[in-house]
Design an enzyme around this catalytic site. Sequence first.
Site, PDB file in Angstrom:
ATOM      1  N   SER A 182      -8.728  -2.267  -8.417  1.00 53.99           N
ATOM      2  CA  SER A 182      -7.710  -2.610  -7.431  1.00 53.99           C
ATOM      3  C   SER A 182      -6.353  -2.818  -8.108  1.00 53.99           C
ATOM      4  CB  SER A 182      -8.160  -3.823  -6.620  1.00 53.99           C
ATOM      5  OG  SER A 182      -7.349  -4.005  -5.485  1.00 53.99           O
ATOM      6  N   ASP A 278     -10.995   4.406   1.091  1.00 53.59           N
ATOM      7  CA  ASP A 278     -10.809   3.123   0.420  1.00 53.59           C
ATOM      8  C   ASP A 278     -10.569   2.039   1.474  1.00 53.59           C
ATOM      9  OD1 ASP A 278      -9.393   0.870  -0.785  1.00 53.59           O
ATOM     10  OD2 ASP A 278      -9.248   2.106  -2.583  1.00 53.59           O
ATOM     11  N   HIS A 345     -14.289  -0.533  -1.604  1.00 54.25           N
ATOM     12  CA  HIS A 345     -13.145  -0.782  -2.479  1.00 54.25           C
ATOM     13  C   HIS A 345     -13.668  -1.569  -3.669  1.00 54.25           C
ATOM     14  CE1 HIS A 345      -8.933  -1.440  -3.601  1.00 54.25           C
ATOM     15  NE2 HIS A 345      -9.235  -2.715  -3.825  1.00 54.25           N
TER      16      HIS A 345
END
Length: 415
Positions: A182, A278, A345
Amino acid sequence: MQRMEKHIQTMAGHWLKLLVCSLMMMNTQVRGAYVEFTFLESAVSKGAVCLNGSPPAYSYVKGYGEGVSNWVVFLEGGGWCHSKRDCQARAKGYFGSTLTRGNQTFFSGLLDEDKLYNPDFYNWNKVYIVYCDGSSFMSDIEEIDPETNVTYRGARIFNAVMEDLLAKGMKDAKNAVLAGTSAGGLATILHCDYFRGLIPNASRVKCISDSGFFIHAKNLLGAEKREDYYANVVATHRLAKFLPASCTSKTNSSLCLFPENLVGDIQTPLFILESAFDSYQVEHNYMIPAFGNTSEWNECNTNLTRCTSTQIQLIKDFRVAFIETLQKLDNCSSRGMFVHSCYLHGHITVKRGWSCSSVVGNNVLENKTIGKAIGDWYFDRSSFQHIDTTNAVPRNCTGTLTSEELQKKCIHQLD
């Protein structure tokens, strides 16, 4: 008779392998391991501190055997703060301080110490760097904000931890990986070449960005709000002068947090691990900017079965934009890419997303799991650049297997 003896030997070997694996599991924490923080108090005098002024921290497991000279350095993710008030609030919580989150973190996936689940990297030196600056380890503002008492020093944190790791032996690394998820995945992209320069004598240094490829998608709804958000991150942390000149010399610095404008100039081999759906980007960078933070969208994002046909179509539109963005990148032979269609994610520090072929919905491309694809790419056993272009609908791949079922899957693959 000889055939029977050969069969018995084969079966004996099979059961011996199972026994060895079983003993290995009994003597390791198959669910991963908690590793205590190292609080880098010496960094405080250098101004390398979190948003709230607390010292940086990382967790470290020493390598052994053939992995004693190899290093994995992982950058934690957790979004960004995009204004003074936002950073002030963040400074009081989990991602703004090392004093509000206990004294340990969990090692799994790429950081797993169990050879069964992580055969390529299990015995390496492994480092998990705590994220507490809200800028993807990029900010470096000398003065403390007099209004909020917030300190913006992410780049100093990165440098201080690297200095400590080099002293611990990373300067003599033979192989090394910089990875992150991330905001940590974006940090990996931004710091990749710099990391390579820290260990110039290493034989192999590569980077892995997990769910860090945030797209501009200027033709999708909400594009202006996406631009504004990242422009505010750049402005709040005064990042313009720290972003790659190869990007800022060609476009507005606020667009240089979008990896599509960065990766073409990275010299170090980079692996892009993503979902074309995502889930963070769909919700926070697309749905909310375009349609507002509504309960209907929250329900859809939490459970795909609750999405309306219109919502599913909008999510599919994001996928099209995501794949188009990736396909426009320059054709770099050293770059790896694994882009699947699960609604996820973050992958590489989760055992179920990394190991074997056991994820429900199968995070598998070209009959390879994420861990296998990255391992083959890293060690140059084979290249890997694959995007799932066949599954046009997001899939729920959260998984329901127990730890015991996961073990059986992994053991089976050793046969």
